[in-house]
Design an enzyme around this catalytic site. Structure first.
Site, short mmCIF file in Angstrom:
data_model
loop_
_atom_site.label_atom_id
_atom_site.label_comp_id
_atom_site.label_asym_id
_atom_site.label_seq_id
_atom_site.Cartn_x
_atom_site.Cartn_y
_atom_site.Cartn_z
N GLU A 38 0.84 -1.19 0.00
CA GLU A 38 0.00 0.00 0.00
C GLU A 38 0.88 1.24 0.00
O GLU A 38 1.87 1.32 0.73
CB GLU A 38 -0.91 0.01 1.23
N GLY A 39 0.54 2.20 -0.84
CA GLY A 39 1.26 3.47 -0.90
C GLY A 39 0.30 4.62 -0.74
O GLY A 39 -0.89 4.42 -0.46
N ARG A 43 -3.17 0.77 -3.80
CA ARG A 43 -3.02 -0.50 -3.09
C ARG A 43 -2.69 -1.57 -4.12
O ARG A 43 -3.18 -1.51 -5.25
CB ARG A 43 -4.32 -0.88 -2.37
N ASP A 157 11.86 8.50 -9.38
CA ASP A 157 11.56 7.87 -8.10
C ASP A 157 12.29 6.54 -7.92
O ASP A 157 11.69 5.55 -7.49
CB ASP A 157 10.04 7.68 -7.95
#
Length: 313
Positions: A38-39, A43, A157
Site C-alpha cells: 500500500e502506498g 493498493r 523515483d
C-alpha cells in the site's frame, strides 16, 4: 481514456484491457487478505487471472489519490512502449468508470528493500554476487529510459522499494507514476511540485526544482550505497552523525583505509576487496554534488559490467 492512450501511443500500445469484473474475480473482490502493498496513491493485490491462470500484481489507484489520469497514462505509455527485461512487465490495465488499475507480472521475491532492511529470520541476506547483479540490472533499466526512449524518460523515483525482484533475483524497475517524458529532448525538466522520495533526490532538485537524467543517476548512487552498506538512506534510529547515509559515507570515502567500515555486516566479509572498493567508487561518482560531474547511466552500466564479470555474475 483508452482512446487517449492509443492516440498518444500512436497505435504502438501492446497492453490490452481487463474488465473490472475480471479483476474482481482475480483478487476476490480486492479482499484485504490479498493486499501485498500500500502506498499514498494505491493498493497492490496479488491475483490470479482465471482465463490464463497467471499470477499477477494488481495495482488499484485511489480514486481521490495523488496519481491522477496524467500519471496513470504516463505509466501505461512508458511500460507499453518500452519492453525490457529490467522494467516491470505491464500485462494489462483497466479504465472502466472511475477505476484506474494496472496489472503487472507478479514478482515473487518482492522488492530490494525487503532483502536489505526487512529480512525475516528464514531469509538469507543477499550475497555480493547478487547485489552486483541487481545493481547492474537496475542501471540497465535506467539506461533504457534515458538512452533508448525517445523522447528520454526521467524516472524521478528510483529507490529500493521500487526495484522488484523475480524468482532469479533479476531486478525490474517499477512504479512509473512520477516518471516524466521529456518532450524537448534535452533531458531536463522543471517540476512544478516536489516529487520523489526524501534522501534519494539529487541536491539540485531542492535548490532549482530542475530534474535531469543526472538526477536519476544520483538516486542510483544512493540505492547502490544502500546495497553496499546495508543501511537505509535515512535512519533516525542511528546516532545523529550516521542518520543520513550519504553524509556518513562521504566522510569515510575520503580515506581508503576506512572503506571496509562501510561494508554491510550481513556480508560477513565475503566480498572481493578490489571489487568492493570499485563499487564504492561507482557510488561516489554518482553522488557528486554537481550534476555535470556525475557519469551518464551508460557509463555506470559499463563499470558495473566489469564488476559483474569479476564477481562471476
Amino acid at each position: 481514456m483508452e482512446e487517449e492512450i492509443a492516440k498518444l501511443g500512436k497505435a504502438n500500445i501492446t497492453s490490452q484491457v481487463f474488465s473490472y469484473r475480471e479483476l474482481c474475480v482475480a483478487t476476490q473482490n480486492f479482499h484485504p487478505d490479498r493486499m501485498i502493498g500500500e502506498g499514498d496513491s494505491s493498493r497492490v493485490y496479488i491475483g490470479r487471472i482465471k482465463s490464463t491462470n497467471q499470477v499477477v500484481a494488481v495495482k488499484q489507484l485511489h480514486k481521490d489519490g495523488f496519481q491522477g489520469n496524467r500519471e496513470f497514462m504516463a505509466e501505461v505509455l512508458i511500460l507499453s512502449l518500452l519492453r525490457h527485461p529490467n522494467l516491470v512487465n505491464l500485462v494489462r490495465y483497466c479504465t472502466e468508470g472511475e477505476q484506474r488499475i494496472l496489472v503487472y507480472d507478479y514478482m515473487v521475491n518482492g522488492s530490494l528493500q525487503d532483502h536489505l532492511f526487512q529480512l525475516i529470520p528464514d531469509k538469507k541476506p543477499l550475497d555480493w554476487h547478487t547485489r552486483i547483479k541487481i545493481a547492474r540490472g537496475a542501471a540497465k533499466g535506467l539506461e533504457v529510459l534515458h538512452d533508448v526512449a525517445s523522447p528520454p524518460v526521467i524516472y524521478r523515483d528510483l529507490k529500493a522499494s521500487n526495484i522488484l525482484l523475480d524468482a532469479n533475483f533479476n531486478p525490474k524497475l517499477s512504479d512509473f507514476g512520477l516518471a516524466k517524458l521529456d518532450p524537448i529532448g534535452d533531458k531536463t525538466n522543471v517540476s512544478s511540485r516536489m516529487m520523489g522520495t526524501y534522501g534519494y533526490c539529487a541536491p539540485e532538485y531542492f535548490s532549482t526544482m530542475q530534474l535531469t537524467t543526472k538526477s536519476d543517476v544520483y538516486s542510483f548512487g544512493v540505492v547502490f550505497l544502500e546495497m553496499i552498506t546495508g543501511r537505509k538512506v535515512i535512519d533516525n534510529a542511528r546516532p545523529s552523525e550516521e542518520q543520513n547515509l550519504v553524509t556518513w559515507a562521504q566522510s569515510l570515502l575520503k580515506d581508503r583505509r576506512k572503506f571496509r567500515l562501510m561494508a554491510d555486516p550481513l556480508l560477513e566479509g565475503k566480498y572481493p576487496k578490489k571489487g568492493f572498493n570499485q563499487a564504492l567508487a561507482v557510488a561516489a561518482a554518482c553522488l557528486q554534488e554537481e550534476a555535470d560531474s556525475r557519469p551518464l547511466i551508460s557509463d555506470v552500466v559499463t563499470a558495473l559490467d566489469v564488476l559483474a564479470k569479476n564477481a562471476g555474475v
